[in-house]
Design a protein around this motif. Structure first.
Motif, PDB file in Angstrom:
ATOM      1  N   LYS A  58       0.847  -1.180   0.000  1.00 43.73           N
ATOM      2  CA  LYS A  58       0.000   0.000   0.000  1.00 43.73           C
ATOM      3  C   LYS A  58       0.891   1.241   0.000  1.00 43.73           C
ATOM      4  O   LYS A  58       1.875   1.308   0.736  1.00 43.73           O
ATOM      5  CB  LYS A  58      -0.904   0.003   1.229  1.00 43.73           C
ATOM      6  CG  LYS A  58      -1.850  -1.190   1.300  1.00 43.73           C
ATOM      7  CD  LYS A  58      -2.639  -1.160   2.591  1.00 43.73           C
ATOM      8  CE  LYS A  58      -3.551  -2.366   2.704  1.00 43.73           C
ATOM      9  NZ  LYS A  58      -4.287  -2.390   4.000  1.00 43.73           N
ATOM     10  N   GLU A  59       0.526   2.223  -0.800  1.00 43.34           N
ATOM     11  CA  GLU A  59       1.349   3.413  -0.924  1.00 43.34           C
ATOM     12  C   GLU A  59       0.955   4.489   0.090  1.00 43.34           C
ATOM     13  O   GLU A  59      -0.228   4.768   0.284  1.00 43.34           O
ATOM     14  CB  GLU A  59       1.245   3.977  -2.345  1.00 43.34           C
ATOM     15  CG  GLU A  59       1.795   3.026  -3.399  1.00 43.34           C
ATOM     16  CD  GLU A  59       1.800   3.622  -4.796  1.00 43.34           C
ATOM     17  OE1 GLU A  59       1.273   4.745  -4.967  1.00 43.34           O
ATOM     18  OE2 GLU A  59       2.352   2.976  -5.705  1.00 43.34           O
ATOM     19  N   VAL A  60       1.958   5.041   0.737  1.00 43.77           N
ATOM     20  CA  VAL A  60       1.775   6.228   1.576  1.00 43.77           C
ATOM     21  C   VAL A  60       2.351   7.389   0.784  1.00 43.77           C
ATOM     22  O   VAL A  60       3.540   7.404   0.459  1.00 43.77           O
ATOM     23  CB  VAL A  60       2.492   6.078   2.935  1.00 43.77           C
ATOM     24  CG1 VAL A  60       2.344   7.355   3.749  1.00 43.77           C
ATOM     25  CG2 VAL A  60       1.930   4.874   3.696  1.00 43.77           C
ATOM     26  N   ILE A  61       1.506   8.342   0.453  1.00 43.60           N
ATOM     27  CA  ILE A  61       1.872   9.419  -0.470  1.00 43.60           C
ATOM     28  C   ILE A  61       2.342  10.652   0.291  1.00 43.60           C
ATOM     29  O   ILE A  61       1.634  11.188   1.148  1.00 43.60           O
ATOM     30  CB  ILE A  61       0.674   9.797  -1.367  1.00 43.60           C
ATOM     31  CG1 ILE A  61       0.174   8.572  -2.146  1.00 43.60           C
ATOM     32  CG2 ILE A  61       1.051  10.939  -2.306  1.00 43.60           C
ATOM     33  CD1 ILE A  61       1.172   7.984  -3.116  1.00 43.60           C
ATOM     34  N   TYR A  86      12.543  10.326   9.173  1.00 42.28           N
ATOM     35  CA  TYR A  86      12.256   9.166  10.009  1.00 42.28           C
ATOM     36  C   TYR A  86      11.068   8.381   9.450  1.00 42.28           C
ATOM     37  O   TYR A  86      11.065   7.152   9.428  1.00 42.28           O
ATOM     38  CB  TYR A  86      11.927   9.596  11.442  1.00 42.28           C
ATOM     39  CG  TYR A  86      13.065  10.236  12.177  1.00 42.28           C
ATOM     40  CD1 TYR A  86      14.156   9.475  12.621  1.00 42.28           C
ATOM     41  CD2 TYR A  86      13.053  11.591  12.466  1.00 42.28           C
ATOM     42  CE1 TYR A  86      15.200  10.059  13.313  1.00 42.28           C
ATOM     43  CE2 TYR A  86      14.090  12.188  13.168  1.00 42.28           C
ATOM     44  CZ  TYR A  86      15.161  11.424  13.579  1.00 42.28           C
ATOM     45  OH  TYR A  86      16.193  12.007  14.279  1.00 42.28           O
ATOM     46  N   LEU A  87      10.076   9.113   9.015  1.00 43.69           N
ATOM     47  CA  LEU A  87       8.819   8.486   8.607  1.00 43.69           C
ATOM     48  C   LEU A  87       8.973   7.653   7.345  1.00 43.69           C
ATOM     49  O   LEU A  87       8.498   6.512   7.272  1.00 43.69           O
ATOM     50  CB  LEU A  87       7.762   9.580   8.415  1.00 43.69           C
ATOM     51  CG  LEU A  87       6.327   9.142   8.164  1.00 43.69           C
ATOM     52  CD1 LEU A  87       5.862   8.109   9.171  1.00 43.69           C
ATOM     53  CD2 LEU A  87       5.415  10.367   8.189  1.00 43.69           C
ATOM     54  N   THR A  88       9.628   8.186   6.338  1.00 46.36           N
ATOM     55  CA  THR A  88       9.761   7.439   5.091  1.00 46.36           C
ATOM     56  C   THR A  88      10.577   6.164   5.293  1.00 46.36           C
ATOM     57  O   THR A  88      10.236   5.105   4.748  1.00 46.36           O
ATOM     58  CB  THR A  88      10.410   8.294   3.995  1.00 46.36           C
ATOM     59  OG1 THR A  88      11.619   8.879   4.494  1.00 46.36           O
ATOM     60  CG2 THR A  88       9.471   9.389   3.525  1.00 46.36           C
ATOM     61  N   PHE A 118      10.461  22.240   0.613  1.00 50.33           N
ATOM     62  CA  PHE A 118       9.862  21.405   1.656  1.00 50.33           C
ATOM     63  C   PHE A 118      10.906  21.106   2.735  1.00 50.33           C
ATOM     64  O   PHE A 118      12.116  21.140   2.499  1.00 50.33           O
ATOM     65  CB  PHE A 118       9.283  20.118   1.072  1.00 50.33           C
ATOM     66  CG  PHE A 118      10.302  19.115   0.578  1.00 50.33           C
ATOM     67  CD1 PHE A 118      10.784  18.110   1.411  1.00 50.33           C
ATOM     68  CD2 PHE A 118      10.760  19.155  -0.739  1.00 50.33           C
ATOM     69  CE1 PHE A 118      11.711  17.181   0.955  1.00 50.33           C
ATOM     70  CE2 PHE A 118      11.680  18.235  -1.207  1.00 50.33           C
ATOM     71  CZ  PHE A 118      12.159  17.240  -0.352  1.00 50.33           C
ATOM     72  N   ALA A 119      10.413  20.819   3.940  1.00 52.73           N
ATOM     73  CA  ALA A 119      11.288  20.562   5.085  1.00 52.73           C
ATOM     74  C   ALA A 119      11.670  19.086   5.111  1.00 52.73           C
ATOM     75  O   ALA A 119      10.930  18.256   5.640  1.00 52.73           O
ATOM     76  CB  ALA A 119      10.585  20.973   6.385  1.00 52.73           C
ATOM     77  N   ASP A 120      12.822  18.768   4.551  1.00 50.44           N
ATOM     78  CA  ASP A 120      13.231  17.372   4.399  1.00 50.44           C
ATOM     79  C   ASP A 120      13.338  16.639   5.736  1.00 50.44           C
ATOM     80  O   ASP A 120      13.031  15.449   5.827  1.00 50.44           O
ATOM     81  CB  ASP A 120      14.558  17.273   3.634  1.00 50.44           C
ATOM     82  CG  ASP A 120      15.565  18.354   3.995  1.00 50.44           C
ATOM     83  OD1 ASP A 120      15.494  18.878   5.129  1.00 50.44           O
ATOM     84  OD2 ASP A 120      16.405  18.681   3.138  1.00 50.44           O
ATOM     85  N   ALA A 176       6.710   4.143   0.644  1.00 43.74           N
ATOM     86  CA  ALA A 176       6.594   5.600   0.553  1.00 43.74           C
ATOM     87  C   ALA A 176       6.735   6.049  -0.895  1.00 43.74           C
ATOM     88  O   ALA A 176       7.646   5.622  -1.604  1.00 43.74           O
ATOM     89  CB  ALA A 176       7.659   6.269   1.412  1.00 43.74           C
ATOM     90  N   LYS A 177       5.811   6.892  -1.337  1.00 46.47           N
ATOM     91  CA  LYS A 177       5.851   7.469  -2.679  1.00 46.47           C
ATOM     92  C   LYS A 177       5.673   8.982  -2.566  1.00 46.47           C
ATOM     93  O   LYS A 177       5.150   9.485  -1.561  1.00 46.47           O
ATOM     94  CB  LYS A 177       4.739   6.886  -3.559  1.00 46.47           C
ATOM     95  CG  LYS A 177       4.872   5.399  -3.853  1.00 46.47           C
ATOM     96  CD  LYS A 177       5.958   5.118  -4.878  1.00 46.47           C
ATOM     97  CE  LYS A 177       5.968   3.668  -5.313  1.00 46.47           C
ATOM     98  NZ  LYS A 177       6.956   3.411  -6.373  1.00 46.47           N
TER      99      LYS A 177
END
Length: 210
Positions: A9-12, A26-28, A19-21, A46-47
């Protein structure tokens, strides 16, 4: 467990220029390889998406080639994550509003951090849900169209999760990470808490769970 990448499943992650890298690092990685020290298999991947699909550059100078544009984004993603940064008050961001509305109608998780929470607030998405942001005064400052009436739902804390909407201030990237991992059920609560403790305090904490 062997999970094929095509079945995940993709988390977009929606990224704008500047953007604040640090808010997504941590999340990706946890989404892609899990929350334990050893690399794991997870049901997610992660996408990234940008408004027009063009390369975006972070405030740290990292260039990202997005997987999708708004026009090519598939509908079967698990969560939409809005990463903060300096461009959330650019007029072009109005193009993102239909995507957010569609995600919430489909009962998908919508998570936002830093200035992305302000964007949600001033466009009426936080009027009836508990939420946080960088500061209530900042929301009021940018609410030039008077769409924000959620003052009584504002909470002065690092992260808030309510009705599929997760919000966090820009100093709470680890709390934001933990809350979204819990919402996705990416692993047990004990392992996610141990992961958070490790990165928050720099001390390895092995769970007793097998």
């Amino acid at each position: 467990m062997n999970i094929q990448s095509g079945s995940k499943k993709e988390v977009i992650f929606l990224l704008l220029n500047q953007f604040a890298d640090f808010e997504m690092a941590y999340l990706t990685s946890a989404i892609n390889i899990g929350v334990e020290i050893e690399r794991q298999q997870t049901p997610y991947i992660a996408k990234t998406v940008s408004i027009d699909g063009r390369i975006v550059q972070s405030i740290g100078g990292i260039k990202v080639v997005p997987d999708y544009s708004l026009a090519t984004l598939p509908e079967n993603y698990a969560a939409l994550v809005l990463i903060g940064g300096y461009d959330w008050f650019n007029p072009d961001t109005k193009k993102i509003l239909p995507l957010i509305s569609a995600s919430l109608r489909a009962n998908k998780i919508v998570a936002a951090i830093c200035n992305a929470t302000v964007f949600l607030a001033i466009n009426g998405f936080l009027n009836k849900v508990k939420h946080t942001s960088n500061a209530l005064d900042l929301i009021v400052k940018y609410d030039t169209e008077n769409q924000y009436v959620g003052h009584s739902y504002y909470m002065q804390q690092p992260v808030v999760d309510d009705h599929n909407i997760i919000t966090a201030n820009g100093f709470a990237s680890l709390e934001f990470t933990k809350q979204l991992l819990l919402a996705l059920h990416i692993d047990s609560k004990e392992k996610i808490e141990a992961y958070y403790h490790f990165f928050k305090y720099g001390l390895y904490c092995r769970t007793t769970e097998k």
